[in-house]
Design an enzyme around this catalytic site. Sequence first.
Site, short mmCIF file in Angstrom:
data_model
loop_
_atom_site.label_atom_id
_atom_site.label_comp_id
_atom_site.label_asym_id
_atom_site.label_seq_id
_atom_site.Cartn_x
_atom_site.Cartn_y
_atom_site.Cartn_z
CB VAL A 1 -0.96 0.00 1.21
CG1 VAL A 1 -1.87 1.23 1.16
CG2 VAL A 1 -1.79 -1.28 1.26
CB VAL B 1 -13.76 -1.05 5.80
CG1 VAL B 1 -14.88 -2.01 5.45
CG2 VAL B 1 -13.51 -1.05 7.30
N GLY C 1 -0.30 -9.33 -3.60
CA GLY C 1 -0.32 -8.31 -2.54
C GLY C 1 -1.68 -8.12 -1.90
CD GLU D 1 -4.14 -7.89 6.19
OE1 GLU D 1 -3.41 -7.22 6.93
OE2 GLU D 1 -4.80 -7.37 5.28
CG ASP E 1 -9.15 -8.69 6.72
OD1 ASP E 1 -8.32 -7.83 7.04
OD2 ASP E 1 -9.94 -8.56 5.76
CE LYS F 1 -10.70 -5.58 5.39
NZ LYS F 1 -10.37 -6.45 4.28
P1 NAP Z 1 3.28 -4.80 3.69
O1 NAP Z 1 3.40 -4.94 2.24
O2 NAP Z 1 3.65 -5.94 4.57
O3 NAP Z 1 4.12 -3.51 4.12
C1 NAP Z 1 4.29 -3.16 5.45
C2 NAP Z 1 5.34 -2.06 5.55
O4 NAP Z 1 5.48 -1.68 6.92
C3 NAP Z 1 6.72 -2.47 5.06
O5 NAP Z 1 7.22 -1.51 4.18
C4 NAP Z 1 7.56 -2.52 6.34
O6 NAP Z 1 8.90 -2.10 6.18
C5 NAP Z 1 6.86 -1.46 7.18
N1 NAP Z 1 7.17 -1.65 8.59
C6 NAP Z 1 6.97 -2.73 9.36
N2 NAP Z 1 7.42 -2.49 10.60
C7 NAP Z 1 7.91 -1.23 10.61
C8 NAP Z 1 8.52 -0.43 11.57
N3 NAP Z 1 8.73 -0.86 12.81
N4 NAP Z 1 8.89 0.83 11.23
C9 NAP Z 1 8.69 1.28 9.97
N5 NAP Z 1 8.12 0.56 9.00
C10 NAP Z 1 7.74 -0.70 9.32
O7 NAP Z 1 1.78 -4.42 4.09
P2 NAP Z 1 0.64 -3.80 3.16
O8 NAP Z 1 0.00 -4.87 2.39
O9 NAP Z 1 1.15 -2.59 2.47
O10 NAP Z 1 -0.44 -3.38 4.28
C11 NAP Z 1 -0.25 -2.26 5.11
C12 NAP Z 1 -1.53 -2.05 5.91
O11 NAP Z 1 -2.60 -1.82 5.00
C13 NAP Z 1 -1.95 -3.26 6.73
O12 NAP Z 1 -2.54 -2.83 7.92
C14 NAP Z 1 -3.01 -3.94 5.85
O13 NAP Z 1 -3.95 -4.66 6.61
C15 NAP Z 1 -3.66 -2.74 5.23
N6 NAP Z 1 -4.31 -2.99 3.94
C16 NAP Z 1 -3.67 -3.68 2.97
C17 NAP Z 1 -4.29 -3.87 1.74
C18 NAP Z 1 -3.64 -4.64 0.65
O14 NAP Z 1 -4.30 -4.89 -0.37
N7 NAP Z 1 -2.38 -5.02 0.77
C19 NAP Z 1 -5.56 -3.32 1.53
C20 NAP Z 1 -6.19 -2.60 2.54
C21 NAP Z 1 -5.55 -2.44 3.75
P3 NAP Z 1 9.94 -3.01 5.33
O15 NAP Z 1 9.42 -2.95 3.92
O16 NAP Z 1 11.24 -2.35 5.51
O17 NAP Z 1 9.85 -4.40 5.91
N1 HSE Z 2 -5.93 -8.66 3.18
C1 HSE Z 2 -7.03 -7.82 2.94
C2 HSE Z 2 -7.98 -8.48 1.96
C3 HSE Z 2 -6.57 -6.49 2.39
O1 HSE Z 2 -7.58 -9.45 1.31
O2 HSE Z 2 -9.12 -8.04 1.85
C4 HSE Z 2 -7.65 -5.47 2.32
O3 HSE Z 2 -8.05 -5.09 3.59
#
Ligand code: NAP
Ligand code: HSE
Length: 432
Positions: free
Chosen positions: A14, A132, A187, A190, A201, A205
Amino acid sequence: MEKTKVAIVGLGTVGSGVAKLLLDYGDRTARHAGRTLWLEQVVVRDVTKPRDCELPEGLLSADLARITSDPEITAVAHLLGGLEPARTIMLALLESGKDVVTANKALLAEHGPELFDRARELGRSIAFEASVAGGIPIIAAISQCLSANQILSLNAILNGTSNFVLTQMEEQGISYAEALAAAQRRGYAEADPTMDVDGTDTAQKLAILAHLAFGARVHWRDIPRQGIDTLDFADMMYAKELGYRIKLLAVAELVNGDLELHVSPTLVRCGTPLAEVRSAYNAISVVGDAVGRVFFHGLGAGQMPTASAVVADLIDTVVGRTAITFRTLELWSQREALVASREHDRTAGRFYMRFQVADRPGVMSEITGVLGRQGISIASVIQHEAAETDRDVVPLVIMTHHATEGATRRAKEEIDRLPAVRPGSVRMRVRD
Ligand code: NAP
Ligand code: HSE
């Protein structure tokens, strides 16, 4: 043009999307915000990791103090998952005077009251549209656009990963494990995909939506939930034969003044809008007493749809719209719940049941006898001939008329104790 400095913590799926929108489409955000949203700092855990976006020299660090100590940075996109250090980092951002935008529903569902109280005490705001249903603006719709309504029901598909897995298994015929691995590569999932597929999850939500739509103060752990991780492919095939598709459905519905809440794999009738939601798409069917039924559909996971919601929140935050909403909505305040949750056993609907039974006379009447004693009326029955591999056992599929959760649960427990019934019985809700 005026310039407002913003920052990002977390540059994963994200965060990279948010950086791309801010850096590559700055003119677009400037047009909507009336100022440039200037990306000043990006903080991650490990600066040596390869990234999915190019950042200008000097922007990336692993030092949160570069954000917290800079008074010119006013809004921060908080884009890391999990509870810790996500909670501590959000508190540090608020304490240092930043308004926060987050996509972390797990954190809000677990620590919402503490974080929102602290933000209020400090005169700061937390925006969470992306938490959400990814790119679907459901938080704004429920908390602002539909605020003239008493919401009567929400029926929703809220986990992109689960919906993607179900669609891939059904359409491509691939295994559950292969489909989940593909969702991770894209991607959608989670960091720990267990939460996606076991219903956690979706329950998190749903707890957020129930809070906004009904004034419910329910913890996600108290929402009865089941995921797709225990789903048997055979049931997808029987559902198809019956004219249904299995979806991981989240339901919040007012019934006689109580709020019914649950998350479960559900047979949804083919041809209805929720049954046609494919891949990583999410959908929310909302019924309000003034507006009637409104249907929201869009990508619920993935880089750019989620980034779209985060950047819109950043714009709302820097222009001051979020502060007004945050103050007036009293989110996660100590205010008493406006509705009580309905006891799960009293919730009702139609049910699908499948039993593996010994292929001998009298078994059907034993089973229908149990159902009858529980007051459950049968709508239809399918019994196929035994498989070549196991000649003694036949699957028996029963669709019920309207029945309660409690009666069907008790009936299944009693049927499972019959000597003719093998382990592995299934009971699922049906949505026509
Ligand atoms: P991700 O790809 O795992 O990325 C997480 C990021 O957080 C990484 O860049 C990581 O750094 C960084 N991080 C972890 N610990 C840290 C710390 N102590 N200090 C600074 N940075 C730190 O996760 P994501 O998929 O982008 O999701 C992020 C959030 O959005 C989550 O809460 C997820 O539930 C939510 N979300 C995701 C989606 C989706 O489609 N992916 C959709 C809606 C909501 P490094 O890269 O250096 O490890
Ligand atoms: N892991 C979550 C999903 C990301 O698959 O819906 C969006 O919140």
